[in-house]
Design an enzyme around this catalytic site. Structure first.
Site, PDB file in Angstrom:
ATOM      1  N   LYS A   1       0.828  -1.220   0.000  1.00 26.93           N
ATOM      2  CA  LYS A   1       0.000   0.000   0.000  1.00 26.93           C
ATOM      3  C   LYS A   1       0.861   1.270   0.000  1.00 26.93           C
ATOM      4  O   LYS A   1       0.640   2.185  -0.796  1.00 26.93           O
ATOM      5  CB  LYS A   1      -0.934   0.001   1.228  1.00 26.93           C
ATOM      6  CG  LYS A   1      -1.699   1.292   1.424  1.00 26.93           C
ATOM      7  CD  LYS A   1      -2.660   1.562   0.284  1.00 26.93           C
ATOM      8  CE  LYS A   1      -3.042   3.020   0.212  1.00 26.93           C
ATOM      9  NZ  LYS A   1      -3.981   3.335  -0.840  1.00 26.93           N
TER      10      LYS A   1
ATOM     11  N   CYS B   1      -3.497  11.242   1.535  1.00 28.25           N
ATOM     12  CA  CYS B   1      -2.627  10.066   1.372  1.00 28.25           C
ATOM     13  C   CYS B   1      -1.265  10.323   0.752  1.00 28.25           C
ATOM     14  O   CYS B   1      -0.246  10.010   1.358  1.00 28.25           O
ATOM     15  CB  CYS B   1      -3.378   9.016   0.560  1.00 28.25           C
ATOM     16  SG  CYS B   1      -4.879   8.476   1.398  1.00 28.25           S
TER      17      CYS B   1
HETATM   18  N1  LIG Z   1      -9.072   9.300   1.491  1.00 32.27           N
HETATM   19  C1  LIG Z   1      -8.611   8.419   0.641  1.00 32.27           C
HETATM   20  O1  LIG Z   1      -8.770   8.586  -0.571  1.00 32.27           O
HETATM   21  C2  LIG Z   1      -7.888   7.168   1.103  1.00 32.27           C
HETATM   22  C3  LIG Z   1      -7.555   6.192   0.173  1.00 32.27           C
HETATM   23  C4  LIG Z   1      -6.908   5.036   0.592  1.00 32.27           C
HETATM   24  C5  LIG Z   1      -6.560   4.883   1.927  1.00 32.27           C
HETATM   25  N2  LIG Z   1      -6.873   5.880   2.816  1.00 32.27           N
HETATM   26  C6  LIG Z   1      -6.489   5.682   4.205  1.00 32.27           C
HETATM   27  O2  LIG Z   1      -7.669   5.383   4.955  1.00 32.27           O
HETATM   28  C7  LIG Z   1      -7.580   5.934   6.272  1.00 32.27           C
HETATM   29  C8  LIG Z   1      -8.772   6.842   6.525  1.00 32.27           C
HETATM   30  O3  LIG Z   1      -8.744   7.917   5.593  1.00 32.27           O
HETATM   31  P1  LIG Z   1      -9.996   8.840   5.352  1.00 32.27           P
HETATM   32  O4  LIG Z   1      -9.677   9.667   4.152  1.00 32.27           O
HETATM   33  O5  LIG Z   1     -11.247   8.040   5.362  1.00 32.27           O
HETATM   34  O6  LIG Z   1      -9.931   9.741   6.673  1.00 32.27           O
HETATM   35  P2  LIG Z   1     -11.095  10.685   7.253  1.00 32.27           P
HETATM   36  O7  LIG Z   1     -10.412  11.715   8.038  1.00 32.27           O
HETATM   37  O8  LIG Z   1     -12.005  11.098   6.123  1.00 32.27           O
HETATM   38  O9  LIG Z   1     -11.910   9.715   8.188  1.00 32.27           O
HETATM   39  C9  LIG Z   1     -11.450   9.259   9.414  1.00 32.27           C
HETATM   40  C10 LIG Z   1     -12.611   9.260  10.373  1.00 32.27           C
HETATM   41  O10 LIG Z   1     -12.190   8.591  11.548  1.00 32.27           O
HETATM   42  C11 LIG Z   1     -12.790   9.268  12.656  1.00 32.27           C
HETATM   43  N3  LIG Z   1     -12.050   8.942  13.879  1.00 32.27           N
HETATM   44  C12 LIG Z   1     -10.864   9.433  14.312  1.00 32.27           C
HETATM   45  N4  LIG Z   1     -10.520   8.892  15.470  1.00 32.27           N
HETATM   46  C13 LIG Z   1     -11.502   8.032  15.807  1.00 32.27           C
HETATM   47  C14 LIG Z   1     -11.729   7.167  16.896  1.00 32.27           C
HETATM   48  N5  LIG Z   1     -10.856   7.071  17.898  1.00 32.27           N
HETATM   49  N6  LIG Z   1     -12.847   6.439  16.908  1.00 32.27           N
HETATM   50  C15 LIG Z   1     -13.756   6.528  15.918  1.00 32.27           C
HETATM   51  N7  LIG Z   1     -13.615   7.326  14.850  1.00 32.27           N
HETATM   52  C16 LIG Z   1     -12.490   8.076  14.788  1.00 32.27           C
HETATM   53  C17 LIG Z   1     -12.714  10.721  12.268  1.00 32.27           C
HETATM   54  O11 LIG Z   1     -13.624  11.490  13.030  1.00 32.27           O
HETATM   55  C18 LIG Z   1     -13.057  10.662  10.782  1.00 32.27           C
HETATM   56  O12 LIG Z   1     -14.441  10.820  10.550  1.00 32.27           O
HETATM   57  C19 LIG Z   1      -6.233   6.647   6.324  1.00 32.27           C
HETATM   58  O13 LIG Z   1      -5.283   5.779   6.853  1.00 32.27           O
HETATM   59  C20 LIG Z   1      -5.914   6.912   4.875  1.00 32.27           C
HETATM   60  O14 LIG Z   1      -4.523   7.015   4.653  1.00 32.27           O
HETATM   61  C21 LIG Z   1      -7.542   6.997   2.436  1.00 32.27           C
END
Ligand SMILES: NC(=O)c1ccc[n+]([C@@H]2O[C@H](COP(=O)([O-])OP(=O)(O)OC[C@H]3O[C@@H](n4cnc5c(N)ncnc54)[C@H](O)[C@@H]3O)[C@@H](O)[C@H]2O)c1
Length: 441
Positions: free
Chosen positions: A222, A276
């Site tokens: 990843k 990311c």
């Molecule tokens: N955004 C993308 O396009 C993408 C693509 C692939 C991988 N990722 C990976 O996926 C993961 C999440 O990314 P995202 O873009 O969805 O992030 P995001 O910030 O949109 O979502 C994360 C959510 O987690 C919640 N959160 C934080 N701490 C928490 C806790 N203790 N308990 C419950 N909820 C909690 C936040 O309030 C938020 O709503 C990251 O590791 C990112 O690198 C993201």
């Protein structure tokens, strides 16, 4: 619960699923499993987000085909609901973790959200459950961070009392549901059996390969994917700078380079943003920071890409000379075309630099409420329009009207989405990132 029972519950969809973190990744995943017949609970720490979701509304804006309808459908049918209360996870058979995983100013993983989520989960984790980290993590995190927290907090033993895996997401804003369904996945398991169980689970929503691997391989794959992209973009950006210095057009150079077999060049541009790409290369580099591995390419690529908003600023300075009494229109504030995602947005950096000059700034972005509105209205009396995001609305912008309202007819296209001939014919002076040619083909 033995693994075979869990497998059966997954296969007949009677397993109860939980998703921690209802952001860009967790929310669509939760909704897709709910659509496939699972009972899904999503937990997030943001009450307003939870309330919005429970009223059937997707908090994710921008062009996200099918997502709003899917959320509304699965919430209404009762298959999916959101909560801030971790005790609702106490009967979950499968828990997916999708919280943010940023890096700090020293480029070291900042796992506050991840640690907190895993600790909260550990206080309610059911014996026999499968925990899958979907968040992107530094290679080694599952073994060295997640596993010890769960084992210490629960007193349970991995592969006996619970099962642990990682299955990184390959989504991107604008294509959330599409990528979730169509892109292959890597299922990293603590054992082959766990990886196989994860393959069964993900094959329910993924219409592509689900490849089995161990934890470390899945983690490296990843972070390597996004590092590859960052390095390739950095190459394109460096080519843009070289072409500008040599009086050439990087876009034409790119077109011709790509005719050579096996050669590819990504798009140069005004900067790389999002959650990311700016941090995943650091997650990969961090994994060996205490070992004797000379990691040189990754930081160099990061530096090139991070410097692009400053380069756009310099192009603006070259043209305007000074910013006294100037008013600058920024076209696009999201980091990605047709998205509302502003995380690590290159526009944010550019706005900071322009603000320091004392110039006035007007920002337009059709997908961000506080910056939306009529672009022609916003352009009134501006001395420059800087196109930072390739939103499709800008491709068809009414150039004649724009020229009429602007103080000075000057456009800086940081994404090369405007037709050069049309812009010039409309009476503008155009500067394109990566192009100092005189416009001959
Ligand atoms: N955004 C993308 O396009 C993408 C693509 C692939 C991988 N990722 C990976 O996926 C993961 C999440 O990314 P995202 O873009 O969805 O992030 P995001 O910030 O949109 O979502 C994360 C959510 O987690 C919640 N959160 C934080 N701490 C928490 C806790 N203790 N308990 C419950 N909820 C909690 C936040 O309030 C938020 O709503 C990251 O590791 C990112 O690198 C993201």
């Amino acid at each position: 619960m033995p693994l075979s029972d869990l497998r059966e519950k997954i296969e007949n969809q009677s397993a109860k699923l939980a998703v921690i973190g209802l952001g860009y990744v967790g929310l669509p995943v939760a909704a897709l499993f709910a659509k496939k017949g699972f009972q899904v609970v999503g937990v997030d720490i943001k009450q307003d987000r939870v309330d919005l979701i429970n009223s059937g509304i997707s908090p994710i804006e921008g062009k996200e085909p099918g997502l709003a309808e899917l959320i509304s459908e699965v919430v209404e049918s009762g298959a999916f609901h959101a909560t801030t209360d971790y005790t609702e996870l106490s009967d979950a058979d499968v828990v997916l973790i999708d919280v943010e995983t940023p890096v700090n100013a020293d480029h070291i993983p900042e796992y506050q959200a991840l640690r907190s989520a895993v600790k909260s989960l550990s206080s309610v984790l059911k014996k026999g459950a499968l925990v899958v980290v979907e968040s992107t993590v530094m290679p080694g995190t599952i073994r060295d961070v997640i596993l010890p927290i769960i084992e210490e907090e629960t007193g349970m033993v991995c592969n006996k009392d619970f099962y642990l895996g990682n299955c990184p997401e390959r989504v991107m804003p604008g294509k959330l549901l599409h990528n979730l369904r169509k892109m292959s996945r890597v299922a990293g398991g603590g054992t082959q059996e766990t990886a196989a169980l994860m393959r069964n689970l993900y094959s329910i929503i993924v219409e592509a390969d689900v490849d089995m691997a161990d934890w470390i391989t899945a983690e490296i794959v990843k972070t390597a994917e996004n590092t590859y992209r960052d390095v390739q973009i950095a190459f394109a950006n460096e080519m843009a700078l070289i072409c500008e210095a040599l009086g050439a057009d990087v876009w034409r150079v790119r077109e011709l380079v790509r005719k050579s077999p096996g050669r590819e060049m990504l798009l140069p541009g005004a900067g790389v943003g999002g959650h990311c790409i700016p941090k995943d290369p650091w997650l990969l580099a961090s994994s060996v920071r205490e070992m004797n591995v000379p990691v040189r390419l990754i930081p160099a690529a990061r530096e090139i890409n991070t410097s692009m908003p400053k380069h756009v600023f310099n192009l603006l300075v070259n043209r305007l000379k000074d910013f006294d009494e100037k008013k600058i229109l920024i076209l696009g504030y999201a980091y990605l075309n047709d998205s509302d995602d502003t995380r690590n947005s290159p526009s944010e950096e550019l706005v900071k630099l322009i603000k320091n000059t004392g110039a006035k700034i007007v920002i337009h972005d059709p997908f961000i409420k506080k910056y939306s509105g009529n672009v022609i209205e916003k352009a009134k009396n501006c001395d420059a329009a800087v196109l930072m995001t390739a939103h499709s609305e800008y491709e068809t912008i009414d150039l004649k009207q724009l020229k009429r309202v602007m103080q000075m007819p000057f456009i800086l296209d940081g994404r090369n989405i405007l037709d050069r001939k049309l812009v010039i014919d409309a009476g503008f002076e155009l500067v394109r990132l990566g192009d100092t040619s005189r416009g001959e083909e």
